[in-house]
Design a protein around this motif. Sequence first.
Motif, PDB file in Angstrom:
ATOM      1  N   ILE A 423       0.835  -1.211   0.000  1.00  0.00           N
ATOM      2  CA  ILE A 423       0.000   0.000   0.000  1.00  0.00           C
ATOM      3  C   ILE A 423       0.861   1.248   0.000  1.00  0.00           C
ATOM      4  O   ILE A 423       0.607   2.195  -0.744  1.00  0.00           O
ATOM      5  N   ALA A 424       1.903   1.261   0.842  1.00  0.00           N
ATOM      6  CA  ALA A 424       2.702   2.472   1.062  1.00  0.00           C
ATOM      7  C   ALA A 424       3.753   2.645  -0.018  1.00  0.00           C
ATOM      8  O   ALA A 424       4.337   1.677  -0.506  1.00  0.00           O
ATOM      9  N   GLN A 425       4.001   3.898  -0.363  1.00  0.00           N
ATOM     10  CA  GLN A 425       5.094   4.220  -1.276  1.00  0.00           C
ATOM     11  C   GLN A 425       6.335   4.666  -0.501  1.00  0.00           C
ATOM     12  O   GLN A 425       7.398   4.854  -1.078  1.00  0.00           O
ATOM     13  N   GLY A 426       6.178   4.840   0.801  1.00  0.00           N
ATOM     14  CA  GLY A 426       7.296   5.223   1.664  1.00  0.00           C
ATOM     15  C   GLY A 426       7.151   4.560   3.019  1.00  0.00           C
ATOM     16  O   GLY A 426       6.731   3.403   3.126  1.00  0.00           O
ATOM     17  N   ASP A 427       7.443   5.335   4.081  1.00  0.00           N
ATOM     18  CA  ASP A 427       7.357   4.797   5.443  1.00  0.00           C
ATOM     19  C   ASP A 427       5.942   4.895   6.014  1.00  0.00           C
ATOM     20  O   ASP A 427       5.658   4.331   7.074  1.00  0.00           O
ATOM     21  N   SER A 428       5.072   5.652   5.347  1.00  0.00           N
ATOM     22  CA  SER A 428       3.701   5.809   5.832  1.00  0.00           C
ATOM     23  C   SER A 428       2.750   5.880   4.640  1.00  0.00           C
ATOM     24  O   SER A 428       3.171   6.032   3.496  1.00  0.00           O
ATOM     25  N   VAL A 429       1.443   5.785   4.949  1.00  0.00           N
ATOM     26  CA  VAL A 429       0.413   5.751   3.907  1.00  0.00           C
ATOM     27  C   VAL A 429      -0.435   7.011   4.012  1.00  0.00           C
ATOM     28  O   VAL A 429      -0.994   7.301   5.078  1.00  0.00           O
ATOM     29  N   SER A 430      -0.530   7.760   2.915  1.00  0.00           N
ATOM     30  CA  SER A 430      -1.405   8.920   2.881  1.00  0.00           C
ATOM     31  C   SER A 430      -2.826   8.475   2.559  1.00  0.00           C
ATOM     32  O   SER A 430      -3.060   7.332   2.165  1.00  0.00           O
ATOM     33  N   TYR A 431      -3.769   9.415   2.696  1.00  0.00           N
ATOM     34  CA  TYR A 431      -5.162   9.064   2.396  1.00  0.00           C
ATOM     35  C   TYR A 431      -5.338   8.695   0.936  1.00  0.00           C
ATOM     36  O   TYR A 431      -6.058   7.752   0.612  1.00  0.00           O
ATOM     37  N   GLU A 432      -4.680   9.426   0.021  1.00  0.00           N
ATOM     38  CA  GLU A 432      -4.822   9.134  -1.406  1.00  0.00           C
ATOM     39  C   GLU A 432      -4.289   7.747  -1.737  1.00  0.00           C
ATOM     40  O   GLU A 432      -4.876   7.023  -2.554  1.00  0.00           O
TER      41      GLU A 432
END
Length: 492
Positions: A423-432
Amino acid sequence: MNTDQIILLGIILLPVRALLVALILLLAWPFAAISTACCPEKLTHPISGWRRKITQPALKFLGRAMFFSMGFTVTVKGKIASPSEAPIFVVAPHSTFFDGIACVVAGLPSLVSRNENAQTPLVGRLLRAVQPVLVSRVDPDSRKNTINEIRKRATSGGEWPQILVFPEGTCTNRSCLITFKPGAFIPGVPVQPILLRYPNKLDTVTWTWQGYTFLQLCVLTFCQLFTKVEVEFMPVQAPSDEEKNDPVLFASRVRNLMAEALEIPVTDHTYEDCRLMISAGQLTLPMEAGLVEFTKISRKLKLDWDGIRKHLDEYASIASSSKGGRIGIEEFAEYLKLPVSDVLRQLFALFDRNNDGSIDFREYVIGLAVLCNPANTEEIIQVAFKLFDVDEDGYITEQEFCTIMQASLGVPDLDVSGLFREIAQGDSVSYEEFKSFALKHPEYAKIFTTYLDLQTCHVFSLPDEVQKARSVASNKVSPENHEEGTSDKKVD
């Protein structure tokens, strides 16, 4: 007939019949050339006058001679309707390229054919001689133009030849009648159904998606001493006022009458199901996995061909490792990167509509459309995101995600790092990112909201004063916070 007899007859009959067919085609070509000389490929006016009077009888005779040379013995039942009685013939079941014999017996009516066929050397000229309605695959308006052309000819009062249509749109094995396409019934004119039967002990004619090739069927048929075929002309069927406004209803009634006469069942499978079967085979699934009764499902669930074809790709990625092309609970869990748990079993049961412990492609499509997508609204996704965003900073960390998933699935030591990274593109997941994943993978929508449902049930089971207190509390949802909050209220 044993193998030795087939080989012996093949040695004699095969070359003789092949030569006769070739000779008849060559003899027919000059008549077809005369008939279509100086005529455009797509006719705007019917062929008439001396050319039609000379060429049509010759082509009819040569057509009968060709099928006779192939070894066909034809039995004709019923009476052929005149153009004024029935401008359109509908032929079923359609199971082989040899069904062209119905066209010869019916007096060479016009056919609906692909534009590419008319451009084939030799055969294309013969096809043009019957004044076909040509369909173009590259023209986006082809379907509309084809229907308009059929309507124009059918209502011409006998000026154009009758039109012969195979309403199933594809070849089947004659065990049932699939859904009729409405094209032949849209003009709202009387039609004459034509039944085809091949009452032979050995079937050498059926040409379907699985089975013999064109060349193999020709060889097998030419090696038979004779091949029987029955062509039955049924009574003309005129549409009612209601059926004139609803061609699907007219097509359904005619199909039921033909199936009753053939003593075979009907099915809601269509040509699109055959396309899905081919796609399933290309995805290394059993071809029958693609049978979903496309027309019924697409109409009820408002799904188009591209949508169902996309679901087939998803289904294949799950079922590719299973036997028989069906999804079991283990494959389902592996695809979702989650362990088998009570919540996952409940989700699996929502797809497994017949409770046999596995999911076929039809159940998968219905499950996604009926059970998951309605829960995948913007509002629900927003609530689910807030569920995971414990510290309300607008991002979901891996720890926050893990905490809620563990509570949701009831597995304290659950490792969801692989799912989080997807799901995440980094260390965290944004709403989008969260919304994009939820929309692309509706299976997870049910899991993401399971904990929310459990918490809602828990709140409504509490005393009224506790519910009121919770209604003004923070919208954070965390197992630890909920237990602490409940304990504090009770102390108060």
